[in-house]
Design a protein around this motif. Sequence first.
Motif, PDB file in Angstrom:
ATOM      1  N   VAL A 111      -7.493  -0.357  -4.357  1.00 41.15           N
ATOM      2  CA  VAL A 111      -6.267  -1.462  -4.307  1.00 41.15           C
ATOM      3  C   VAL A 111      -6.670  -2.704  -4.624  1.00 41.15           C
ATOM      4  O   VAL A 111      -6.130  -3.449  -5.570  1.00 41.15           O
ATOM      5  CB  VAL A 111      -5.789  -1.594  -2.998  1.00 41.15           C
ATOM      6  N   ALA A 112      -7.935  -2.941  -4.389  1.00 36.06           N
ATOM      7  CA  ALA A 112      -8.423  -4.473  -4.638  1.00 36.06           C
ATOM      8  C   ALA A 112      -8.570  -4.720  -6.274  1.00 36.06           C
ATOM      9  O   ALA A 112      -8.663  -5.874  -6.681  1.00 36.06           O
ATOM     10  CB  ALA A 112      -9.754  -4.665  -4.229  1.00 36.06           C
ATOM     11  N   THR A 113      -8.746  -3.448  -6.762  1.00 32.49           N
ATOM     12  CA  THR A 113      -9.021  -3.650  -8.535  1.00 32.49           C
ATOM     13  C   THR A 113      -7.878  -3.453  -9.399  1.00 32.49           C
ATOM     14  O   THR A 113      -8.066  -3.315 -10.342  1.00 32.49           O
ATOM     15  CB  THR A 113     -10.283  -2.784  -8.979  1.00 32.49           C
ATOM     16  N   ILE A 114      -6.614  -2.984  -8.709  1.00 27.03           N
ATOM     17  CA  ILE A 114      -5.258  -2.686  -9.414  1.00 27.03           C
ATOM     18  C   ILE A 114      -4.918  -3.967 -10.379  1.00 27.03           C
ATOM     19  O   ILE A 114      -4.635  -3.704 -11.410  1.00 27.03           O
ATOM     20  CB  ILE A 114      -4.322  -2.467  -8.529  1.00 27.03           C
ATOM     21  N   GLY A 115      -5.332  -5.301  -9.946  1.00 26.88           N
ATOM     22  CA  GLY A 115      -4.961  -6.283 -10.973  1.00 26.88           C
ATOM     23  C   GLY A 115      -5.837  -6.218 -12.213  1.00 26.88           C
ATOM     24  O   GLY A 115      -5.278  -6.655 -13.382  1.00 26.88           O
ATOM     25  N   VAL A 128       3.630  -2.284 -11.453  1.00 25.59           N
ATOM     26  CA  VAL A 128       2.578  -1.585 -10.915  1.00 25.59           C
ATOM     27  C   VAL A 128       2.148  -1.852  -9.843  1.00 25.59           C
ATOM     28  O   VAL A 128       1.872  -3.211  -9.423  1.00 25.59           O
ATOM     29  CB  VAL A 128       1.438  -1.420 -11.724  1.00 25.59           C
ATOM     30  N   VAL A 129       2.267  -1.174  -8.506  1.00 29.00           N
ATOM     31  CA  VAL A 129       1.992  -1.817  -7.129  1.00 29.00           C
ATOM     32  C   VAL A 129       1.018  -0.647  -6.395  1.00 29.00           C
ATOM     33  O   VAL A 129       1.472   0.629  -6.345  1.00 29.00           O
ATOM     34  CB  VAL A 129       3.443  -1.904  -6.216  1.00 29.00           C
ATOM     35  N   ALA A 130      -0.148  -1.217  -5.871  1.00 27.62           N
ATOM     36  CA  ALA A 130      -0.868  -0.114  -5.423  1.00 27.62           C
ATOM     37  C   ALA A 130      -1.022  -0.645  -3.695  1.00 27.62           C
ATOM     38  O   ALA A 130      -0.767  -1.982  -3.486  1.00 27.62           O
ATOM     39  CB  ALA A 130      -2.433  -0.381  -5.913  1.00 27.62           C
ATOM     40  N   GLY A 131      -1.159   0.177  -2.816  1.00 26.70           N
ATOM     41  CA  GLY A 131      -1.342  -0.061  -1.344  1.00 26.70           C
ATOM     42  C   GLY A 131       0.015  -0.141  -0.725  1.00 26.70           C
ATOM     43  O   GLY A 131      -0.008  -0.784   0.124  1.00 26.70           O
ATOM     44  N   ALA A 132       1.029   0.403  -1.279  1.00 23.64           N
ATOM     45  CA  ALA A 132       2.277   0.340  -0.504  1.00 23.64           C
ATOM     46  C   ALA A 132       2.236   1.247   0.658  1.00 23.64           C
ATOM     47  O   ALA A 132       2.810   2.337   0.656  1.00 23.64           O
ATOM     48  CB  ALA A 132       3.509   0.613  -1.560  1.00 23.64           C
ATOM     49  N   SER A 133       1.626   0.633   1.572  1.00 23.88           N
ATOM     50  CA  SER A 133       1.548   1.577   2.790  1.00 23.88           C
ATOM     51  C   SER A 133       1.210   0.417   4.225  1.00 23.88           C
ATOM     52  O   SER A 133       1.420  -0.805   4.139  1.00 23.88           O
ATOM     53  CB  SER A 133       0.108   2.356   2.646  1.00 23.88           C
ATOM     54  N   PRO A 339       7.033  -7.463 -13.647  1.00 23.40           N
ATOM     55  CA  PRO A 339       6.176  -6.804 -14.286  1.00 23.40           C
ATOM     56  C   PRO A 339       4.846  -7.261 -14.137  1.00 23.40           C
ATOM     57  O   PRO A 339       4.647  -8.414 -13.538  1.00 23.40           O
ATOM     58  CB  PRO A 339       6.647  -6.769 -15.660  1.00 23.40           C
ATOM     59  N   GLY A 340       3.920  -6.198 -13.975  1.00 26.64           N
ATOM     60  CA  GLY A 340       2.510  -6.635 -13.566  1.00 26.64           C
ATOM     61  C   GLY A 340       2.002  -5.831 -12.605  1.00 26.64           C
ATOM     62  O   GLY A 340       2.764  -4.712 -11.926  1.00 26.64           O
ATOM     63  N   ALA A 341       0.619  -5.705 -12.488  1.00 23.69           N
ATOM     64  CA  ALA A 341      -0.092  -4.932 -11.369  1.00 23.69           C
ATOM     65  C   ALA A 341      -0.640  -5.593 -10.617  1.00 23.69           C
ATOM     66  O   ALA A 341      -1.315  -6.491 -10.700  1.00 23.69           O
ATOM     67  CB  ALA A 341      -1.339  -4.014 -12.258  1.00 23.69           C
ATOM     68  N   ARG A 342      -0.288  -5.314  -9.187  1.00 22.40           N
ATOM     69  CA  ARG A 342      -0.617  -6.185  -7.985  1.00 22.40           C
ATOM     70  C   ARG A 342      -0.826  -5.302  -6.718  1.00 22.40           C
ATOM     71  O   ARG A 342      -0.318  -4.292  -6.664  1.00 22.40           O
ATOM     72  CB  ARG A 342       0.196  -7.435  -7.776  1.00 22.40           C
ATOM     73  N   PRO A 343      -1.590  -5.742  -5.661  1.00 17.07           N
ATOM     74  CA  PRO A 343      -1.495  -5.074  -4.375  1.00 17.07           C
ATOM     75  C   PRO A 343      -0.144  -5.241  -3.689  1.00 17.07           C
ATOM     76  O   PRO A 343       0.662  -6.228  -4.170  1.00 17.07           O
ATOM     77  CB  PRO A 343      -2.455  -5.650  -3.652  1.00 17.07           C
TER      78      PRO A 343
END
Length: 386
Positions: A111-115, A128-133, A339-343
């Motif tokens: 999750v921390a490196t999804i950027g 792009v979204v990581a850690g949707a939990s 748009p973009g990638a983020r936690p």
Amino acid sequence: MTLRVLIIGGYGNFGGYIARTLATDPNIVVLIAGRSSEKARAAAASLAAANPAEGYALDIAGDLPNAFAAIRPDLVIHTSGPFQGQDHRVARTAIAAGVHYIDMADSRDFVATIGALDDAARAAGVTVVAGASSVPCLTAAFIDRYRPAFARLDSAVYGITTAQQTNTGLGTAAAVLSYVGKPFTRWSKGARRQTHGWQGLHAVRYPEIAMRLFGDCDVPDLALFPARYPELRELRFVAGHEVKLLHLGTWLLSWFVRLGLIDSLARYAPGLLKASSLFDPLGSGRSGLHMILSGTGNDGRPMTVRIFMVARQAHGPNIPCVPSIILARRIAAGERIAPGARPCLDLIDLNALLGALDDLDITTVARGPGINDRWPAGGDRLSSGN
């Protein structure tokens, strides 16, 4: 037009709940995928869907570009853990295909490196979204809600206790076992300090479900929150089994890993998961989350806010599914998420997250000076947070 939502791991515990919930949305076509085409098609056929659901065979270690080209999703929800040890190849494939992406990752590094995918996602015009939990989405939402009550927030200590009588998936078990006994850092006394998974044994008393045991766990929050909340001097996430004997057994095994007698418990996940089911008669379907926020109030006095969430009827595992459901519905309704990638931070507020749990047997309370909050409003099953 309807949004074609591909749920990787869509016949598993988390993916199945997401699929069942999204299937009722007339703006969504649910596409269930997993390694077994037979299970995927059967799961799709079982849905009470507003639009006919589809099932597909898909292996995240296989030829994803061709799979995505054949399935033609508009959004991918990746639920197939454990994410510890995975790379971002699913997200990268989604970006290359011009497809939005959400995952339920609870792995700190993942999750921390999804950027690192942010430039590519922006160029492709996808979200792009990581850690949707539960971590870091729900935990950050709790802190954000009550942080304004503090002139200075010094400490955030929180954790999750599982229900014994629940259908824990192999991926979830392997994810937890991957860091039992392993070293990692957390923020303590204003600096990064080393701890070990499932150690730091202690107890927390919950309303309704009484005393539960806990140990330190590694989650994305430990990497993300020190910068997000720079005044924090103490940040700790813990987890625990409902059955104390089972928790103590895992704690004991953590020492075998720490001392180098066992390399990792993750490889023993199938056997340990099967063995844990022997303790089911000693447990219940009640799980919980607690958070204790401490610091100085705006009146200059010491202040503590205690938050407790109790889930009954084995509804707890549905909680981490909620962020993905909310975001998918928003995209399907035509909402533009930048748009973009983020936690998964700053995308969903606490009222939206807890409001999405209204159909489940879950109660949340928050207590502190001038704070007396409850979700659902007017409920009376959870009376205190001592």
